[in-house]
Design a protein around this motif. Structure first.
Motif, PDB file in Angstrom:
ATOM      1  N   LYS A 107       2.536  11.669 -35.974  1.00 15.47           N
ATOM      2  CA  LYS A 107       2.517  13.106 -35.712  1.00 15.47           C
ATOM      3  C   LYS A 107       1.315  13.483 -34.848  1.00 15.47           C
ATOM      4  N   GLY A 108       1.578  14.193 -33.770  1.00 18.57           N
ATOM      5  CA  GLY A 108       0.526  14.643 -32.880  1.00 18.57           C
ATOM      6  C   GLY A 108       0.041  13.609 -31.892  1.00 18.57           C
ATOM      7  N   ALA A 109       0.622  12.407 -31.912  1.00 17.21           N
ATOM      8  CA  ALA A 109       0.209  11.329 -31.009  1.00 17.21           C
ATOM      9  C   ALA A 109       1.229  11.152 -29.888  1.00 17.21           C
ATOM     10  N   SER A 110       0.814  10.413 -28.877  1.00 24.19           N
ATOM     11  CA  SER A 110       1.757   9.912 -27.875  1.00 24.19           C
ATOM     12  C   SER A 110       2.223   8.550 -28.360  1.00 24.19           C
ATOM     13  N   ALA A 111       3.525   8.421 -28.594  1.00 24.77           N
ATOM     14  CA  ALA A 111       4.073   7.185 -29.160  1.00 24.77           C
ATOM     15  C   ALA A 111       4.849   6.430 -28.079  1.00 24.77           C
ATOM     16  N   TYR A 112       4.423   5.191 -27.814  1.00 26.62           N
ATOM     17  CA  TYR A 112       5.043   4.345 -26.788  1.00 26.62           C
ATOM     18  C   TYR A 112       5.853   3.260 -27.483  1.00 26.62           C
ATOM     19  N   PHE A 113       7.131   3.171 -27.155  1.00 22.90           N
ATOM     20  CA  PHE A 113       8.033   2.207 -27.774  1.00 22.90           C
ATOM     21  C   PHE A 113       8.416   1.146 -26.741  1.00 22.90           C
ATOM     22  N   LEU A 114       8.066  -0.114 -27.044  1.00 20.45           N
ATOM     23  CA  LEU A 114       8.250  -1.204 -26.082  1.00 20.45           C
ATOM     24  C   LEU A 114       9.484  -2.025 -26.409  1.00 20.45           C
ATOM     25  N   SER A 115      10.330  -2.200 -25.423  1.00 22.80           N
ATOM     26  CA  SER A 115      11.494  -3.074 -25.559  1.00 22.80           C
ATOM     27  C   SER A 115      12.033  -3.356 -24.167  1.00 22.80           C
ATOM     28  N   ILE A 116      12.081  -4.625 -23.781  1.00 25.52           N
ATOM     29  CA  ILE A 116      12.578  -4.976 -22.449  1.00 25.52           C
ATOM     30  C   ILE A 116      14.021  -4.514 -22.281  1.00 25.52           C
ATOM     31  N   SER A 117      14.870  -4.821 -23.246  1.00 25.06           N
ATOM     32  CA  SER A 117      16.286  -4.441 -23.154  1.00 25.06           C
ATOM     33  C   SER A 117      16.511  -2.972 -23.468  1.00 25.06           C
ATOM     34  N   GLY A 118      15.629  -2.394 -24.280  1.00 27.47           N
ATOM     35  CA  GLY A 118      15.826  -1.021 -24.724  1.00 27.47           C
ATOM     36  C   GLY A 118      16.942  -0.876 -25.743  1.00 27.47           C
ATOM     37  N   LYS A 119      17.396  -2.003 -26.303  1.00 28.41           N
ATOM     38  CA  LYS A 119      18.522  -1.961 -27.230  1.00 28.41           C
ATOM     39  C   LYS A 119      18.139  -2.261 -28.677  1.00 28.41           C
TER      40      LYS A 119
ATOM     41  N   VAL B 236       9.016   2.277 -22.994  1.00 28.41           N
ATOM     42  CA  VAL B 236       8.498   1.344 -21.999  1.00 28.41           C
ATOM     43  C   VAL B 236       9.499   0.192 -21.964  1.00 28.41           C
ATOM     44  N   THR B 237      10.331   0.147 -20.943  1.00 28.36           N
ATOM     45  CA  THR B 237      11.489  -0.740 -20.927  1.00 28.36           C
ATOM     46  C   THR B 237      11.862  -1.106 -19.500  1.00 28.36           C
ATOM     47  N   ALA B 238      12.642  -2.171 -19.367  1.00 29.14           N
ATOM     48  CA  ALA B 238      13.166  -2.554 -18.055  1.00 29.14           C
ATOM     49  C   ALA B 238      14.516  -1.905 -17.785  1.00 29.14           C
ATOM     50  N   GLU B 239      15.050  -1.195 -18.785  1.00 26.06           N
ATOM     51  CA  GLU B 239      16.386  -0.625 -18.671  1.00 26.06           C
ATOM     52  C   GLU B 239      16.337   0.894 -18.835  1.00 26.06           C
ATOM     53  N   PRO B 240      16.299   1.652 -17.730  1.00 24.49           N
ATOM     54  CA  PRO B 240      16.135   3.110 -17.807  1.00 24.49           C
ATOM     55  C   PRO B 240      17.316   3.860 -18.413  1.00 24.49           C
ATOM     56  N   SER B 241      18.486   3.221 -18.496  1.00 19.98           N
ATOM     57  CA  SER B 241      19.652   3.884 -19.084  1.00 19.98           C
ATOM     58  C   SER B 241      19.939   3.375 -20.492  1.00 19.98           C
ATOM     59  N   SER B 242      18.981   2.698 -21.107  1.00 21.45           N
ATOM     60  CA  SER B 242      19.168   2.077 -22.419  1.00 21.45           C
ATOM     61  C   SER B 242      19.147   3.106 -23.547  1.00 21.45           C
ATOM     62  N   PRO B 243      19.612   2.720 -24.744  1.00 15.07           N
ATOM     63  CA  PRO B 243      19.538   3.624 -25.899  1.00 15.07           C
ATOM     64  C   PRO B 243      18.108   4.069 -26.210  1.00 15.07           C
ATOM     65  N   LEU B 244      17.134   3.194 -26.019  1.00 20.86           N
ATOM     66  CA  LEU B 244      15.744   3.572 -26.289  1.00 20.86           C
ATOM     67  C   LEU B 244      15.288   4.653 -25.317  1.00 20.86           C
ATOM     68  N   ALA B 245      15.610   4.490 -24.043  1.00 21.56           N
ATOM     69  CA  ALA B 245      15.228   5.495 -23.045  1.00 21.56           C
ATOM     70  C   ALA B 245      15.839   6.853 -23.386  1.00 21.56           C
ATOM     71  N   LYS B 246      17.080   6.843 -23.843  1.00 23.78           N
ATOM     72  CA  LYS B 246      17.757   8.092 -24.186  1.00 23.78           C
ATOM     73  C   LYS B 246      17.170   8.733 -25.438  1.00 23.78           C
ATOM     74  N   ALA B 247      16.561   7.920 -26.308  1.00 28.01           N
ATOM     75  CA  ALA B 247      16.002   8.433 -27.562  1.00 28.01           C
ATOM     76  C   ALA B 247      14.597   9.009 -27.385  1.00 28.01           C
ATOM     77  N   CYS B 248      13.977   8.759 -26.229  1.00 32.17           N
ATOM     78  CA  CYS B 248      12.587   9.182 -26.006  1.00 32.17           C
ATOM     79  C   CYS B 248      12.503  10.370 -25.039  1.00 32.17           C
ATOM     80  N   ASP B 249      11.382  11.055 -25.094  1.00 29.85           N
ATOM     81  CA  ASP B 249      11.143  12.189 -24.200  1.00 29.85           C
ATOM     82  C   ASP B 249      11.002  11.735 -22.751  1.00 29.85           C
TER      83      ASP B 249
END
Length: 302
Positions: free
Chosen positions: A70-82, A103-116
């Motif tokens: 809470k109140g932090a910048s949270a960076y989620f790392l996954s090459i696939s984003g899956k 932070v991913t190699a796949e800009p259209s991945s589920p992780l990318a969609k879940a993040c701001d």
């Protein structure tokens, strides 16, 4: 191309892609890293490089207790984003009020969609193999976010020194079982090295902080190869472990500081694994050949 030669190409490609890769802006204020597998090791390295303001968690920690971000910048790392746990953790963090970045190699991945927001890691890879350039790309991104550290100007020299060291000692390495040890900045490199031994050879490999290993894991040590990624007084500890009967290989990383020491240790482990695989005349990584375990891994992770 088989997976061992794909790994070799990816290892070499680091010299081309890493210096040219765009890096994210350094974090402002409190930040959190989260990732699994190789990504966790890269995140942990970034945390060690920060001046005490970037913490590293497993995704499960955030899922269980979203208040920690809470109140932090949270960076989620996954090459696939899956990775399912990462996506769930990002959703939990977002709901808790954190600013989330994939932070991913796949800009259209589920992780990318879940993040701001999304930072895209830009590198090429040769196909399905044990992760090398994806790890170092993630490592550089975390280093920049955590401390503003850029890709070293002498990357080629660090790479060359690590390659020579690994090639020189590859014949003395046994891969059935191994323990990798390293303290502080070098512990994430030990974690990464153990994961490569798991994936490429199917080794029973694990990593520990050097000092922590001597408290209890030492007593469960049987006939494993022990690799110490160290500097300074770590050489003395390694010699003492050798006198106790352990098969110790000490790798001196003390010539370098900070990010450069982690990169040296990482390149060393990559070249060591590759050199041993070639000596064994391997064509494919173990994890790709064991279809039953690979299917279980994929079902659980994704």
């Amino acid at each position: 191309m088989n997976s061992i030669e794909a790994m070799a190409l990816d290892i070499w490609r680091q010299l081309v892609d890493l210096p040219a890769m765009p890096l994210p802006e350094p974090a402002r204020g409190r930040a959190i890293f989260a990732g699994s597998g190789d990504s966790y090791a890269a995140a942990l390295a970034g945390s060690h490089l920060s001046p005490g303001r970037v913490l590293c968690f497993y995704p499960a920690d955030i899922i269980a207790n979203p208040a920690i971000v809470k109140g932090a910048s949270a960076y989620f790392l996954s090459i696939s984003g899956k990775t399912r746990a990462n996506v769930q953790a990002a959703e939990a963090a977002r709901s808790a009020g954190a600013s989330t970045v994939a932070v991913t190699a796949e800009p259209s991945s589920p992780l990318a969609k879940a993040c701001d927001n999304t930072f895209v890691l830009q590198f090429k890879n040769a196909g399905k193999t044990s992760g090398t350039i994806g790890f170092t790309a993630s490592l550089l991104a975390c280093a920049q976010i955590a401390s503003g550290a850029a890709c070293p100007a002498d990357l080629k020299a660090i790479y060359g020194a690590a390659s020579k060291k690994a090639t020189r000692i590859a014949s003395s390495i046994q891969t059935k079982s191994a323990v990798l040890l390293g303290d502080s900045l070098l512990y994430p490199a030990a974690v990464y090295g153990a994961l490569k031994l798991n994936e490429v050879f199917g080794s029973r490999a694990a990593a520990y902080p050097l000092e922590d290993f001597c408290h209890a894991p030492l007593f469960g040590h049987k006939d494993e190869q022990t690799v110490v990624l160290g500097s300074g007084d770590d050489a003395r500890v390694s010699r003492r472990l050798g006198r106790a009967g352990l098969k110790v290989l000490y790798v001196d990383c003390g010539k370098y500081d900070g990010l450069c020491s982690i990169l040296y240790a990482t390149f060393f482990m990559q070249h060591l694994v590759l050199a041993v695989a070639r000596r064994k005349r391997m064509k494919e990584c173990y994890f790709l050949q064991n279809e039953k375990l690979l299917a279980a891994s994929s079902d659980i992770i994704y």
